[in-house]
Scaffold this motif. Structure first.
Motif, PDB file in Angstrom:
ATOM      1  N   GLY A  25      75.822  -7.612  83.423  1.00 18.99           N
ATOM      2  CA  GLY A  25      75.183  -7.554  84.743  1.00 18.99           C
ATOM      3  C   GLY A  25      76.177  -7.999  85.797  1.00 18.99           C
ATOM      4  N   PRO A  26      75.784  -8.929  86.667  1.00 19.18           N
ATOM      5  CA  PRO A  26      76.694  -9.368  87.717  1.00 19.18           C
ATOM      6  C   PRO A  26      77.671 -10.460  87.261  1.00 19.18           C
ATOM      7  N   GLY A 128      76.339  -6.012  92.830  1.00 20.09           N
ATOM      8  CA  GLY A 128      75.625  -5.060  91.980  1.00 20.09           C
ATOM      9  C   GLY A 128      76.334  -3.754  91.863  1.00 20.09           C
TER      10      GLY A 128
END
Length: 128
Positions: A25-26, A128
């Motif tokens: 993810g981030p 993102g």
């Protein structure tokens, strides 16, 4: 394929079968980023050159992952001589010039192999 992606950087690789960094993810986490010269793959003798190279690797990993210095949450520095921070602080303030906008930093005394005087690892939260 899982949620984790590997981040590799041209001119830098670990001797063991591990990636330079991983992202879920981030979140981006690196392994040890050494002071090895990205062009020659040699380890310079002095701390000044090793710190410059280690922070060059920090920039390259962040760029390869789609981020930048502003995304770093924490930087951990392993120093062979933790009392000698002049070269480290010079690279630190060049990468993070604004005292009000710097990530957390921890310096740890370490016994480092292969002529290394510094290792850096980081945790970043990427866009993102």
């Amino acid at each position: 394929m899982g949620l984790r992606t590997t981040v590799d950087v041209p001119g830098f690789a670990h001797a063991n079968p591990v990636p330079v960094a991983s992202r879920i993810g981030p979140f981006l986490a690196t392994g040890a980023l050494t002071g090895r010269d990205p062009g020659t793959r040699e380890m310079p003798e002095g701390l000044d050159a090793q710190c410059a190279n280690a922070f060059r690797h920090v920039r390259a990993v962040l760029a390869a992952a789609g981020g930048g210095p502003g995304d770093v949450l924490k930087l951990t520095v392993h120093l062979a001589d933790p009392a000698n921070r002049e070269a480290l602080n010079r690279e630190w303030t060049a990468l993070f010039p604004d005292p009000a906008d710097r990530p957390a930093r921890q310096v740890v005394a370490a016994t480092l192999g292969g002529g290394a005087l510094v290792h850096v690892d980081l945790l970043a939260v990427l866009p993102g």
